[in-house]
Motif scaffolding. Structure first.
Motif, PDB file in Angstrom:
ATOM      1  N   SER A 123      17.384  -4.005 -30.250  1.00  0.00           N
ATOM      2  CA  SER A 123      17.796  -4.314 -31.622  1.00  0.00           C
ATOM      3  C   SER A 123      16.897  -5.375 -32.238  1.00  0.00           C
ATOM      4  CB  SER A 123      19.248  -4.798 -31.637  1.00  0.00           C
ATOM      5  OG  SER A 123      20.111  -3.801 -31.165  1.00  0.00           O
ATOM      6  N   ILE A 124      16.623  -6.421 -31.501  1.00  0.00           N
ATOM      7  CA  ILE A 124      15.763  -7.493 -32.016  1.00  0.00           C
ATOM      8  C   ILE A 124      14.344  -6.984 -32.223  1.00  0.00           C
ATOM      9  CG2 ILE A 124      14.712  -9.710 -31.422  1.00  0.00           C
ATOM     10  CD1 ILE A 124      17.471 -10.423 -30.183  1.00  0.00           C
ATOM     11  N   ASN A 125      13.842  -6.176 -31.297  1.00  0.00           N
ATOM     12  CA  ASN A 125      12.505  -5.599 -31.474  1.00  0.00           C
ATOM     13  C   ASN A 125      12.444  -4.725 -32.715  1.00  0.00           C
ATOM     14  OD1 ASN A 125      11.314  -6.876 -29.292  1.00  0.00           O
ATOM     15  ND2 ASN A 125      11.866  -5.246 -27.883  1.00  0.00           N
ATOM     16  N   ALA A 126      13.500  -3.964 -32.979  1.00  0.00           N
ATOM     17  CA  ALA A 126      13.540  -3.135 -34.188  1.00  0.00           C
ATOM     18  C   ALA A 126      13.509  -4.008 -35.439  1.00  0.00           C
ATOM     19  CB  ALA A 126      14.793  -2.253 -34.186  1.00  0.00           C
ATOM     20  N   LEU A 127      14.247  -5.105 -35.436  1.00  0.00           N
ATOM     21  CA  LEU A 127      14.248  -6.016 -36.576  1.00  0.00           C
ATOM     22  C   LEU A 127      12.865  -6.621 -36.784  1.00  0.00           C
ATOM     23  CD1 LEU A 127      17.661  -7.737 -35.840  1.00  0.00           C
ATOM     24  CD2 LEU A 127      17.184  -6.235 -37.789  1.00  0.00           C
ATOM     25  N   LEU A 128      12.227  -7.032 -35.698  1.00  0.00           N
ATOM     26  CA  LEU A 128      10.890  -7.631 -35.806  1.00  0.00           C
ATOM     27  C   LEU A 128       9.855  -6.626 -36.303  1.00  0.00           C
ATOM     28  CD1 LEU A 128      10.822  -9.843 -32.601  1.00  0.00           C
ATOM     29  CD2 LEU A 128      11.193 -10.563 -34.968  1.00  0.00           C
ATOM     30  N   LYS A 129       9.989  -5.372 -35.884  1.00  0.00           N
ATOM     31  CA  LYS A 129       9.063  -4.345 -36.356  1.00  0.00           C
ATOM     32  C   LYS A 129       9.189  -4.136 -37.862  1.00  0.00           C
ATOM     33  CE  LYS A 129       8.495  -1.858 -32.055  1.00  0.00           C
ATOM     34  NZ  LYS A 129       8.763  -0.654 -31.278  1.00  0.00           N
ATOM     35  N   VAL A 130      10.400  -4.245 -38.387  1.00  0.00           N
ATOM     36  CA  VAL A 130      10.578  -4.109 -39.835  1.00  0.00           C
ATOM     37  C   VAL A 130       9.917  -5.279 -40.552  1.00  0.00           C
ATOM     38  CG1 VAL A 130      12.229  -3.918 -41.737  1.00  0.00           C
ATOM     39  CG2 VAL A 130      12.677  -2.754 -39.575  1.00  0.00           C
ATOM     40  N   PHE A 131      10.066  -6.493 -40.038  1.00  0.00           N
ATOM     41  CA  PHE A 131       9.367  -7.635 -40.647  1.00  0.00           C
ATOM     42  C   PHE A 131       7.858  -7.392 -40.637  1.00  0.00           C
ATOM     43  CE2 PHE A 131      13.084 -10.602 -39.881  1.00  0.00           C
ATOM     44  CZ  PHE A 131      13.275 -10.905 -41.211  1.00  0.00           C
ATOM     45  N   SER A 132       7.335  -6.883 -39.530  1.00  0.00           N
ATOM     46  CA  SER A 132       5.901  -6.595 -39.455  1.00  0.00           C
ATOM     47  C   SER A 132       5.500  -5.527 -40.468  1.00  0.00           C
ATOM     48  CB  SER A 132       5.519  -6.140 -38.049  1.00  0.00           C
ATOM     49  OG  SER A 132       5.713  -7.178 -37.131  1.00  0.00           O
ATOM     50  N   TRP A 133       6.313  -4.496 -40.600  1.00  0.00           N
ATOM     51  CA  TRP A 133       6.048  -3.431 -41.570  1.00  0.00           C
ATOM     52  C   TRP A 133       6.059  -3.990 -42.997  1.00  0.00           C
ATOM     53  CZ3 TRP A 133       9.198  -1.234 -45.396  1.00  0.00           C
ATOM     54  CH2 TRP A 133       8.709  -0.062 -45.971  1.00  0.00           C
ATOM     55  N   LEU A 134       7.051  -4.805 -43.321  1.00  0.00           N
ATOM     56  CA  LEU A 134       7.139  -5.403 -44.656  1.00  0.00           C
ATOM     57  C   LEU A 134       5.907  -6.251 -44.944  1.00  0.00           C
ATOM     58  CD1 LEU A 134      10.895  -6.413 -44.585  1.00  0.00           C
ATOM     59  CD2 LEU A 134       9.865  -4.749 -46.157  1.00  0.00           C
ATOM     60  N   ASP A 135       5.431  -6.954 -43.941  1.00  0.00           N
ATOM     61  CA  ASP A 135       4.232  -7.785 -44.109  1.00  0.00           C
ATOM     62  C   ASP A 135       2.994  -6.913 -44.290  1.00  0.00           C
ATOM     63  OD1 ASP A 135       2.716 -10.141 -44.247  1.00  0.00           O
ATOM     64  OD2 ASP A 135       2.385 -10.137 -42.087  1.00  0.00           O
ATOM     65  N   ALA A 136       2.831  -5.921 -43.423  1.00  0.00           N
ATOM     66  CA  ALA A 136       1.630  -5.082 -43.463  1.00  0.00           C
ATOM     67  C   ALA A 136       1.571  -4.201 -44.713  1.00  0.00           C
ATOM     68  CB  ALA A 136       1.561  -4.210 -42.207  1.00  0.00           C
ATOM     69  N   GLU A 137       2.701  -3.629 -45.085  1.00  0.00           N
ATOM     70  CA  GLU A 137       2.721  -2.673 -46.197  1.00  0.00           C
ATOM     71  C   GLU A 137       2.882  -3.330 -47.564  1.00  0.00           C
ATOM     72  OE1 GLU A 137       2.201   0.672 -45.993  1.00  0.00           O
ATOM     73  OE2 GLU A 137       1.775   0.317 -43.872  1.00  0.00           O
ATOM     74  N   TYR A 138       3.576  -4.465 -47.612  1.00  0.00           N
ATOM     75  CA  TYR A 138       3.929  -5.060 -48.908  1.00  0.00           C
ATOM     76  C   TYR A 138       3.547  -6.532 -49.030  1.00  0.00           C
ATOM     77  CZ  TYR A 138       6.565  -0.808 -49.667  1.00  0.00           C
ATOM     78  OH  TYR A 138       6.909   0.503 -49.834  1.00  0.00           O
ATOM     79  N   GLY A 139       2.984  -7.107 -47.998  1.00  0.00           N
ATOM     80  CA  GLY A 139       2.615  -8.505 -48.059  1.00  0.00           C
ATOM     81  C   GLY A 139       3.809  -9.438 -48.187  1.00  0.00           C
ATOM     82  N   LEU A 140       4.931  -9.052 -47.589  1.00  0.00           N
ATOM     83  CA  LEU A 140       6.154  -9.864 -47.680  1.00  0.00           C
ATOM     84  C   LEU A 140       6.445 -10.566 -46.367  1.00  0.00           C
ATOM     85  CD1 LEU A 140       8.329  -7.216 -49.506  1.00  0.00           C
ATOM     86  CD2 LEU A 140       7.259  -9.218 -50.523  1.00  0.00           C
TER      87      LEU A 140
END
Length: 140
Positions: A123-140
């Motif tokens: 679950s935590i890894n899934a949450l962290l992957k979303v943060f990484s995706w938001l950063d990579a795709e949207y600069g957030l």
């Protein structure tokens, strides 16, 4: 063990095994921080009826010019993937918005400590992957 009856003990045991420092938050929540030089993430586990909610926020606030992009990113993610869910949080009063990610665990399920540890890690890894995706795709 039934998660609804033993979730706190299981979280404390898991956190001790992983060397995470837990804090008791508001409303019976368990809170811990972790991360690296780029991002500090706060994970909160909170019982809510039948579910144990796992919420993640990071140490970044959204600038005004990022809010439309963040809303679009959250809508896109939630439309395509649904779990974990992404939300833009607007605080009451006058303060900056931030991103919040969440997912739920069924508190009526039976778990061994080992199975619970795997589930929390995933679950935590899934949450962290979303943060990484938001950063990579949207600069957030």
């Amino acid at each position: 063990m039934l998660l609804s009856e033993h979730w706190k003990d299981m979280v404390v045991h898991w956190a001790e095994q992983e060397n995470y420092h837990l804090n008791l938050g508001d409303d019976d929540a368990l809170v811990f921080l972790f991360g690296g030089p780029d991002r500090i993430v706060q994970i909160t586990l909170l019982p809510q009826g039948r579910w144990i909610n796992i919420t993640a926020t990071d140490d970044r606030y959204l600038r005004e010019d990022q809010i439309p992009r963040a809303i679009g990113a959250a809508n896109g993610w939630n439309s395509n993937f649904q779990r974990p869910s992404v939300a833009v949080v607007f605080p009451e009063g006058d303060g900056p918005a931030w991103l919040s990610l969440s997912l739920d665990m069924d508190s009526q399920a039976q778990y061994t400590e080992e199975r619970f540890a795997v589930l929390v890690e995933c679950s935590i890894n899934a949450l962290l992957k979303v943060f990484s995706w938001l950063d990579a795709e949207y600069g957030l």
